[in-house]
Design an enzyme around this catalytic site. Structure first.
Site, PDB file in Angstrom:
ATOM      1  N   SER A  50      38.118  73.691  49.887  1.00 37.96           N
ATOM      2  CA  SER A  50      38.906  72.625  50.495  1.00 37.96           C
ATOM      3  C   SER A  50      38.021  71.397  50.729  1.00 37.96           C
ATOM      4  O   SER A  50      37.493  70.825  49.784  1.00 37.96           O
ATOM      5  CB  SER A  50      39.560  73.133  51.784  1.00 37.96           C
ATOM      6  OG  SER A  50      40.524  72.227  52.254  1.00 37.96           O
ATOM      7  N   ASP A  64      51.863  52.579  47.097  1.00 36.85           N
ATOM      8  CA  ASP A  64      51.049  51.494  47.647  1.00 36.85           C
ATOM      9  C   ASP A  64      49.662  51.390  47.030  1.00 36.85           C
ATOM     10  O   ASP A  64      48.978  50.387  47.232  1.00 36.85           O
ATOM     11  CB  ASP A  64      50.908  51.674  49.163  1.00 36.85           C
ATOM     12  CG  ASP A  64      52.256  51.745  49.863  1.00 36.85           C
ATOM     13  OD1 ASP A  64      53.199  51.074  49.394  1.00 36.85           O
ATOM     14  OD2 ASP A  64      52.368  52.474  50.868  1.00 36.85           O
ATOM     15  N   HIS A 118      43.872  71.993  46.895  1.00 38.91           N
ATOM     16  CA  HIS A 118      45.249  72.409  47.227  1.00 38.91           C
ATOM     17  C   HIS A 118      46.230  71.755  46.246  1.00 38.91           C
ATOM     18  O   HIS A 118      47.309  71.297  46.633  1.00 38.91           O
ATOM     19  CB  HIS A 118      45.608  72.002  48.658  1.00 38.91           C
ATOM     20  CG  HIS A 118      44.681  72.527  49.708  1.00 38.91           C
ATOM     21  ND1 HIS A 118      44.793  73.799  50.235  1.00 38.91           N
ATOM     22  CD2 HIS A 118      43.621  71.948  50.331  1.00 38.91           C
ATOM     23  CE1 HIS A 118      43.845  73.977  51.148  1.00 38.91           C
ATOM     24  NE2 HIS A 118      43.119  72.875  51.220  1.00 38.91           N
TER      25      HIS A 118
END
Length: 379
Positions: free
Chosen positions: A129, A152, A184
């Site tokens: 992670s 954005d 992930h």
């Protein structure tokens, strides 16, 4: 070793591979957990699992203070790191590693310097992670979800909201630099944010590692670098060399991105941009699509050709039986035998009778019909 997060304690393939590379029963593994909100607890949990898979010694290497620039300069911690045969970095917030192990001018703190020296000498480094993310090179992602990120664009810096796709231009520790990385990947739908970040920062390759899966890197940073997938899900390799960025309907768009998906046993050659399927690897098939008559029709047309007059051929698959059609249910309302199928309360409370071949208002008296519309008429 790049682990995509949510690594199961029972994943013997990933843990066993790392412990073996670190030296097995003679391994001395240092656990770095500055990214965690509870560093000591995170390190203890990882140490317990690594010992269960045969690691000889597992030691926590703490930062002096978390969330402070250059706090990884403690000489005793640096000496401890220099004696390790492997390192495991836990998850949490990857920017805490930057704050605790990197100086404000971008140079290594004492602990990181010792870890880097051991890594260059051949000691394996695994991160899960946030611990995986910090191993990347420049333009390390710091947060943000896919939808606002694509809408954005990417912004340099660290933000307290997931509505901004943030990245750190100086990057992480730089142990793996052949492309952007993201964690992930499948579980959190991060392919879109990774593509936007790569396009905005000029990268032409992204490695998206799924949960409970590791990308084992051999010869990191060398001409002979090779990658291999180990785990239960997979690794996405996004190729942006032919990507074209533009506007569609006034919004940012991109096309020409190639996507390769590697599963357990597959390997990848970064220098040649080439995927090699493993011996036991099988094509990826969506789990939610059952192999029924429609799937048979597609495969039969591919293998047996069209039109139907040419069927069957000896190599054609057997046709699945048709499912018997159930007769339409006949529901009758309170007026049995009158042809009324059902009665229900309709628009603004009026009664509606459904007859065979006809739908209309019920035969109510005028006062009752007016009352059913309410005091203000039809709403």
């Amino acid at each position: 070793m790049l682990v995509g997060g949510a690594l199961d304690d029972g994943n013997a393939a990933v843990y066993g591979e790392f412990v073996r590379q670190a030296g097995g029963a003679q391994a001395r593994i240092g656990v770095l957990s500055a990214s965690s909100a509870v560093p000591h607890s995170s390190a203890n949990a990882v140490a317990k699992v690594l010992k269960a898979y045969g690691a000889g010694e597992v030691t926590w290497i703490p930062p002096v203070t978390a969330k402070r620039d250059g706090s990884g300069d403690d000489p005793s911690n640096a000496a401890l790191a220099a004696s390790m045969t492997g390192f495991f970095l836990t998850g949490g917030d990857q920017f805490r590693y930057v704050q605790s192990m990197v100086h404000a001018d971008g140079t290594d703190g004492a602990v990181l310097r010792a870890v880097r020296q051991r890594f260059l000498a051949g000691a394996p480094v695994a991160g899960t992670s946030a611990g995986m993310q910090i191993l990347a090179g420049r333009d390390m992602v710091t947060g943000g979800t896919s939808y606002p990120g694509v809408r954005d664009g990417a912004q340099p810096g660290v933000f307290d909201t997931d509505d901004v796709l943030g990245y750190w231009p100086a990057g992480g520790f730089g142990f793996f630099t052949s492309g952007l990385v993201d964690t992930h990947f499948d579980a959190r739908g991060r392919n879109s944010r990774s593509i936007r970040l790569a396009a905005d920062t000029g990268h032409d390759r992204v490695y998206g590692v799924g949960e409970d899966t590791a990308l084992v890197v051999t010869g990191a940073g060398t001409a002979g670098e090779s990658l291999r997938v180990v785990g239960t899900t997979g690794v996405s390799v996004l190729d942006l060399r032919s990507a074209r960025v533009g506007l569609a309907g006034g919004h940012w768009s991109i096309d020409g991105v190639r996507w390769s998906y590697l599963t357990d046993g597959d390997s990848y050659d970064p220098a040649r941009w080439r995927v090699a399927k493993g011996a036991g690897s099988s094509p990826a098939v969506p789990r939610s699509r059952p192999a029924g008559r429609r799937a048979w029709t597609r495969s039969a047309r591919t293998r047996c050709g069209t039109p139907r007059s040419t069927w069957p051929r000896p190599d054609c698959p057997p046709r699945p039986p048709r499912r018997p059609r159930r007769p339409a249910p006949v529901r009758r309302g309170a007026h049995q035998g009158s042809g009324v199928r059902r009665v229900h309360r309709g628009w603004c409370g009026s009664l509606v009778l459904h007859r065979a071949g006809r739908v209309g208002p019920g035969r109510l008296s005028r006062p009752a019909r007016r009352a059913s519309h309410g005091p203000y008429g039809r709403s």
